[in-house]
Design a protein around this motif. Sequence first.
Motif, mmCIF file in Angstrom:
data_model
loop_
_atom_site.group_PDB
_atom_site.id
_atom_site.type_symbol
_atom_site.label_atom_id
_atom_site.label_comp_id
_atom_site.label_asym_id
_atom_site.label_seq_id
_atom_site.Cartn_x
_atom_site.Cartn_y
_atom_site.Cartn_z
ATOM 1 N N HIS A 1 0.800 -1.224 0.000
ATOM 2 C CA HIS A 1 0.000 0.000 0.000
ATOM 3 C C HIS A 1 0.834 1.276 0.000
ATOM 4 O O HIS A 1 0.351 2.331 -0.432
ATOM 5 N N TYR A 2 2.064 1.206 0.497
ATOM 6 C CA TYR A 2 2.906 2.401 0.611
ATOM 7 C C TYR A 2 4.329 2.078 0.156
ATOM 8 O O TYR A 2 4.829 0.983 0.413
ATOM 9 N N ARG A 3 4.946 3.065 -0.499
ATOM 10 C CA ARG A 3 6.344 2.921 -0.929
ATOM 11 C C ARG A 3 7.098 4.192 -0.572
ATOM 12 O O ARG A 3 6.686 5.293 -0.951
ATOM 13 N N LEU A 4 8.181 4.032 0.143
ATOM 14 C CA LEU A 4 9.067 5.146 0.474
ATOM 15 C C LEU A 4 10.452 4.797 -0.042
ATOM 16 O O LEU A 4 10.922 3.671 0.158
ATOM 17 N N THR A 5 11.107 5.763 -0.673
ATOM 18 C CA THR A 5 12.428 5.525 -1.240
ATOM 19 C C THR A 5 13.425 6.545 -0.706
ATOM 20 O O THR A 5 13.236 7.749 -0.876
ATOM 21 N N ASP A 6 14.442 6.067 -0.031
ATOM 22 C CA ASP A 6 15.540 6.893 0.468
ATOM 23 C C ASP A 6 15.045 8.126 1.237
ATOM 24 O O ASP A 6 15.524 9.238 1.044
ATOM 25 N N SER A 7 14.102 7.899 2.126
ATOM 26 C CA SER A 7 13.631 9.002 2.965
ATOM 27 C C SER A 7 14.717 9.395 3.960
ATOM 28 O O SER A 7 15.342 8.524 4.574
ATOM 29 N N PRO A 8 14.941 10.699 4.168
ATOM 30 C CA PRO A 8 15.908 11.105 5.198
ATOM 31 C C PRO A 8 15.433 10.799 6.608
ATOM 32 O O PRO A 8 16.199 10.906 7.563
ATOM 33 N N ALA A 9 14.138 10.403 6.717
ATOM 34 C CA ALA A 9 13.584 9.982 8.014
ATOM 35 C C ALA A 9 13.718 11.083 9.066
ATOM 36 O O ALA A 9 14.094 10.826 10.214
ATOM 37 N N LEU A 10 13.409 12.274 8.682
ATOM 38 C CA LEU A 10 13.445 13.433 9.562
ATOM 39 C C LEU A 10 12.090 14.130 9.527
ATOM 40 O O LEU A 10 11.356 14.006 8.553
ATOM 41 N N PRO A 11 11.741 14.851 10.607
ATOM 42 C CA PRO A 11 12.508 15.086 11.827
ATOM 43 C C PRO A 11 12.354 13.934 12.818
ATOM 44 O O PRO A 11 11.496 13.072 12.654
ATOM 45 N N LYS A 12 13.179 13.972 13.855
ATOM 46 C CA LYS A 12 13.066 12.996 14.930
ATOM 47 C C LYS A 12 12.239 13.586 16.074
ATOM 48 O O LYS A 12 12.287 14.793 16.339
ATOM 49 N N PRO A 13 11.487 12.750 16.764
ATOM 50 C CA PRO A 13 10.789 13.226 17.961
ATOM 51 C C PRO A 13 11.777 13.630 19.050
ATOM 52 O O PRO A 13 12.956 13.256 19.017
ATOM 53 N N ALA A 14 11.285 14.374 20.031
ATOM 54 C CA ALA A 14 12.120 14.722 21.179
ATOM 55 C C ALA A 14 12.403 13.487 22.025
ATOM 56 O O ALA A 14 13.495 13.342 22.577
ATOM 57 N N GLN A 15 11.438 12.588 22.137
ATOM 58 C CA GLN A 15 11.625 11.358 22.887
ATOM 59 C C GLN A 15 12.426 10.360 22.054
ATOM 60 O O GLN A 15 12.291 10.302 20.834
ATOM 61 N N SER A 16 13.206 9.557 22.735
ATOM 62 C CA SER A 16 13.913 8.505 22.013
ATOM 63 C C SER A 16 12.934 7.490 21.442
ATOM 64 O O SER A 16 13.200 6.858 20.419
ATOM 65 N N ARG A 17 11.772 7.346 22.089
ATOM 66 C CA ARG A 17 10.706 6.483 21.570
ATOM 67 C C ARG A 17 9.361 7.094 21.937
ATOM 68 O O ARG A 17 9.036 7.203 23.129
ATOM 69 N N VAL A 18 8.586 7.509 20.949
ATOM 70 C CA VAL A 18 7.225 7.967 21.197
ATOM 71 C C VAL A 18 6.368 6.747 21.518
ATOM 72 O O VAL A 18 6.320 5.799 20.725
ATOM 73 N N PRO A 19 5.703 6.716 22.664
ATOM 74 C CA PRO A 19 4.868 5.560 22.974
ATOM 75 C C PRO A 19 3.766 5.361 21.940
ATOM 76 O O PRO A 19 3.090 6.313 21.542
ATOM 77 N N ILE A 20 3.595 4.114 21.513
ATOM 78 C CA ILE A 20 2.562 3.730 20.556
ATOM 79 C C ILE A 20 1.470 2.975 21.298
ATOM 80 O O ILE A 20 1.757 2.033 22.052
ATOM 81 N N LEU A 21 0.218 3.388 21.078
ATOM 82 C CA LEU A 21 -0.929 2.705 21.662
ATOM 83 C C LEU A 21 -1.702 2.006 20.554
ATOM 84 O O LEU A 21 -1.976 2.602 19.506
ATOM 85 N N ILE A 22 -2.042 0.763 20.800
ATOM 86 C CA ILE A 22 -2.931 0.005 19.923
ATOM 87 C C ILE A 22 -4.063 -0.521 20.791
ATOM 88 O O ILE A 22 -3.848 -0.880 21.954
ATOM 89 N N GLY A 23 -5.265 -0.540 20.240
ATOM 90 C CA GLY A 23 -6.391 -0.993 21.043
ATOM 91 C C GLY A 23 -7.424 -1.712 20.210
ATOM 92 O O GLY A 23 -7.358 -1.745 18.983
#
Length: 307
Positions: free
Chosen positions: A153-175
């Motif tokens: 469904h999605y294609r990304l090519t050579d993304s600079p993957a920026l910006p970064k969050p302030a947290q080293s890991r943004v908590p992910i919630l799934i429910g």
Amino acid sequence: MDLRIFTEPQQGATYDTLLTVAKATEDLGFDAFFRSDHYLKMGSVDGLPGPTDAWITLAGLARETKRIRLGTLMTAATFRLPGVLAIQVAQVDQMSGGRIELGLGAGWFEEEHTAYGIPFPKEKFARLEEQLAIVTGLWGTEVGKTFSHEGEHYRLTDSPALPKPAQSRVPILIGGQGATRTPRLTAQYADEFNMPFASVEDTERQFGRVRAAAEAAGRPADALVYSNALVVCVGKDDAEVARRAAAIGREVDELKTNGLAGSPAEVVDKIGRYGAIGASRIYLQVMDLDDLDHLELISARVQSQLG
């Protein structure tokens, strides 16, 4: 037990109203302010003045609050491309000083998609899975390196993957209540599992599935936070409970069965039942956003007893 305030602004709320509630959430000692991510009202309310965008709202609140966590229950994967979502959430996390959490779901409310011209694909769960892989992959890519994804469904090519969050890991919630795929995705990507609007018995059953999925994935089950979202309606006496129930178009007995309703003691007791089966966090769905006395009562008479 963490208590978080959870709002449904599509039912009718301005940004200023949400800001007032968020500031009260912070001042009264609650852990977090969360909001739904919907663009169309539900039920018989008029929904005026109309919807507010979840991530624009949270960007504003990020600058207007200092302590509380901020997030969504749940952002619909159908609303935003995953690369754009990763940028938005990372930026708002920076704006908040690292207080953002991302609840992400497949999306389910077809009418809001139709009303605002948003595609509503049949295969939503597979898109959600790819979105989780992309968003976490972008954030997890080392600065100076690139991220690519070749999916159905999605294609990304050579993304600079920026910006970064302030947290080293943004908590992910799934429910959700899905018996197989939801626990599997939770075990793979999430920091928290949220069971929405369910009984203690159904919650215990689903928590067990999630714990088993985590262990099957080689992850300690206790590495996850387990939470519930429940409508709240508390009063000092029966008359106040009835008044608050009527204000949101609900019956007291129904609220006591399906939510957290009644006296402070009754609500504390029921929260304790969820705590006994593993919940350590409750999202209190507050439907009347003009009733700040309700939040004050919950803070003084419920939260104070939960430590």
